[in-house]
Design a protein around this motif. Sequence first.
Motif: not given
Length: 544
Positions: A288-295, A300-309
């Motif tokens: 999920v984290a890499i999916r966010i960072l690849a989109d 942009t909008v979920l970067i902090d969530y990806a960082q926490s994951l």
Amino acid sequence: MANGHYAHFGLREGIEFSLRSYFYNYPNEVKFDISVDGLPLAKSSSSQFWPIMGSVVSDCYTDPFVIGIFHGMKKPADVNEFLRPLVDELKHLQQEGFVIDNKNIKVTLNAIIADAPAKAFVTQVKGHTGYFGCSKCIQEGDFLQNRVIFPEVNSTERTDESFRLKQHPEHHIGNTCLEKLKIGMVSQVPLDYAHLTCLGCLKRLIQRWVKGKRDVRLQENTQNSINASLIVLRPFITSEFARLPRSLHEIDRWKATELRQFLLYTGPVVLRNLLPVKYYEHFVVLSVAIRILADPEYCTVLIDYAQSLLTWFVSNYGSLYGHQFLSYNVHNLVHLCNDVRKFGPVDNFSSFKYENNMQKIKNQLRTSGKPLEQIFPDTDCVSEVSACWLRISDNKAQCWWPERSKNVASLISSCSPPVESKWVLYNVEIERYCSNLDKARKVAGNPTYTSTDDELLGRGKRITMPQQDQSTSDEESTDPGISVGRPPSMPTVNESVMNKSATLIGQSLLVLNNNHETLPPNSVGKKTFFFALYVYSLDCLSTQ
């Protein structure tokens, strides 16, 4: 160079080619990335390339271009000697820019993309196995079970200024000429998720599931069920994917694209209800984290969530698989989001397209001897080409060249038109006109060749000439109707240029000129007239 040879093809030429290929309106400023990596050429020897590649940053995909290539039995002994031609040219471009079609273009280096060993080499810092090997934070690694690990997730981060001032000397092993450029040696040298996440973290995870210790390894029937699910998916994989799924038993041979596909698409599906829950949830968090960072939008909008994951993934990695496996790759997942904040989605600064381009470079080699001389263009490389491969504008000559050169001889002999979507355009100079292909090949082998040399050397030393229907003289042309002469100036682009042939000598061009209107009416298309068969365009031959 001390332990090999280096050929510099040029940064400006590659940027200009990309601008002409991908831009309708040229921008005022061009940003580009640089990638450096090693490329083994054979399994039976240590012969290797170290190419320097570049790519123009754009909203659309742009193919990489080669800036320079080093060849030797090991990596360059002196990184500054290796990088100096690039640095010198880039310093000039940063100060002056360059002009294309009467427009001045400003050039800016965007990022340096490389895997961990190559990045440590060009930046002259400790490698990924060193205690101070992390390029993003000042954490000192611990030695556990014969390996260096990085257990902390909140260590103080390095900065461009701290790198420039060398505030942490234990991290540095020398000086690099890249520091002379206007770039941040920390912020503009991002982590490559192709090696970090796919070939690093994910591949190690799967290997532990398949052949790890008993408390982590999956049972044989579970592995078989996962493999069966992957095989069932093969007919449904679309053409956008480079490879089809393979069995987990072949994990050691999986490529980065296969691992990316497993991480983002097939893995969460085939592992569900088969992988133990604690391991499955841990894997899905990474997915999920890499999916966010690849989109482009989510990063942009979920970067902090990806960082926490990713922080949670790294923090729990040791308790699940063992603290001795908290390697450089696992640790650097916590720094990946910072690079995404600066450069955008992870594919913007990944090495996928550069790895693909290195295989294209390798495919150009036809023999094991003199590999650098086989990469076009080279000052010692000789090859005849069709003049329909030429493009001349503003008193500047360029020549198309096929990416894969294994069949280049047949392409030249048949006067095949260039495939501009797949071929590369190089700058050349028109140096001399010849009358036919046979003479051009002789001149290519000996620039001082004249027709009288045939009396001593004999005809057809480079190729076998067909038997003529009637006797011919040993003058400049095999047919008296051919008129040959050196042009007074660079020709302009017109239809007649497309019906000529040429011989390329590195950066120089030998052009085979023919005035086909004076040929005998019955000569066109006959094999007995060798020059007519090879010099005429395909359109001329098809009319006979």
